[in-house]
Design a protein around this motif. Structure first.
Motif, short mmCIF file in Angstrom:
data_model
loop_
_atom_site.label_atom_id
_atom_site.label_comp_id
_atom_site.label_asym_id
_atom_site.label_seq_id
_atom_site.Cartn_x
_atom_site.Cartn_y
_atom_site.Cartn_z
N ALA A 123 0.86 -1.19 0.00
CA ALA A 123 0.00 0.00 0.00
C ALA A 123 0.89 1.24 0.00
N VAL A 126 -2.68 3.73 4.21
CA VAL A 126 -3.86 3.09 4.78
C VAL A 126 -4.48 4.09 5.74
N ARG A 132 -7.21 1.22 1.71
CA ARG A 132 -5.83 1.11 1.25
C ARG A 132 -5.69 1.84 -0.07
N ALA A 153 -1.87 -4.59 5.57
CA ALA A 153 -1.06 -3.71 4.74
C ALA A 153 0.22 -3.35 5.50
N HIS A 166 -10.80 6.85 -1.64
CA HIS A 166 -11.14 5.47 -1.96
C HIS A 166 -12.44 5.43 -2.76
N VAL A 173 -8.45 -3.30 4.29
CA VAL A 173 -7.62 -4.23 5.06
C VAL A 173 -8.11 -4.27 6.50
N ALA A 176 -2.91 -2.70 9.71
CA ALA A 176 -1.74 -2.12 9.04
C ALA A 176 -0.57 -2.23 10.01
#
Length: 186
Positions: A123, A126, A132, A153, A166, A173, A176
């Motif tokens: 990625a 995030v 992501r 991620a 996004h 995800v 992270a």
């Protein structure tokens, strides 16, 4: 901010990092990922072979292999599709069409992710809700449709953001990992 603007800014910041900072981040990320319980229990993990500007996955992959975990890595196919190969450090790698190292080996098919205990994904950033930001080709969003394994991620600390642009088709995800530790998505 648009996805393109965010990508440009994040990539510029990555390019400005020193090799020493990247190496230190890779070691710290490996330690944090290996400590995640779902990773510690996994028998098979999907992970990517990092490009030089990305958070390095070399120490993580080595640590998983040392524990006896099978690591499968992606290879890119035409049509923005990923296939998977069991990673063997002794096996030769070639540079794929996207400039990413890809090992030789028997292709396992898209179904390989069904047997993974966790999937480590690349990625650029995030956000706190799990969105992501990738590089924009959609390889992972296609590959992750229907995957039930936890998605993790790997990003540099400054790439964990309150919000990233996004779209509805982007696969979020579950966690992270940065050099500073694990961030679980609520």
């Amino acid at each position: 901010m648009t996805k393109a603007q965010a990508r440009d800014d994040l990539l510029a910041r990555r390019r400005a990092m020193t090799p020493e900072a990247r190496a230190g981040a890779a070691d710290a990320i490996a330690l944090h990922v290996m400590a995640v319980p779902v990773v510690a229990r996994a028998r098979r993990v999907a992970c990517y072979l990092s490009m030089p500007s990305e958070p390095g996955t070399g120490p993580l992959i080595s640590g998983l292999l040392d524990r006896g975990v099978e690591v499968v890595v992606p290879i890119s196919l035409p049509g923005h599709v990923l296939d998977w190969v069991a990673y063997d450090p002794a096996s030769p790698s070639v540079t794929g069409p996207l400039g990413i190292p890809e090992p030789a080996g028997v292709r396992l098919g898209a179904g390989a992710l069904e047997s993974c205990g966790v999937v480590i994904v690349p990625a650029l950033a995030v956000d706190h809700t799990g969105h992501r930001l990738g590089r924009g080709a959609g390889y992972y969003d296609r590959a992750l449709v229907g995957v039930r394994a936890p998605l993790c991620a790997v990003v540099f600390t400054h790439e964990l953001l309150p919000e990233v642009p996004h779209e509805p088709h982007d696969i979020p995800v579950h966690m992270a990992v940065t050099p500073d530790g694990l961030f679980r998505i609520p």
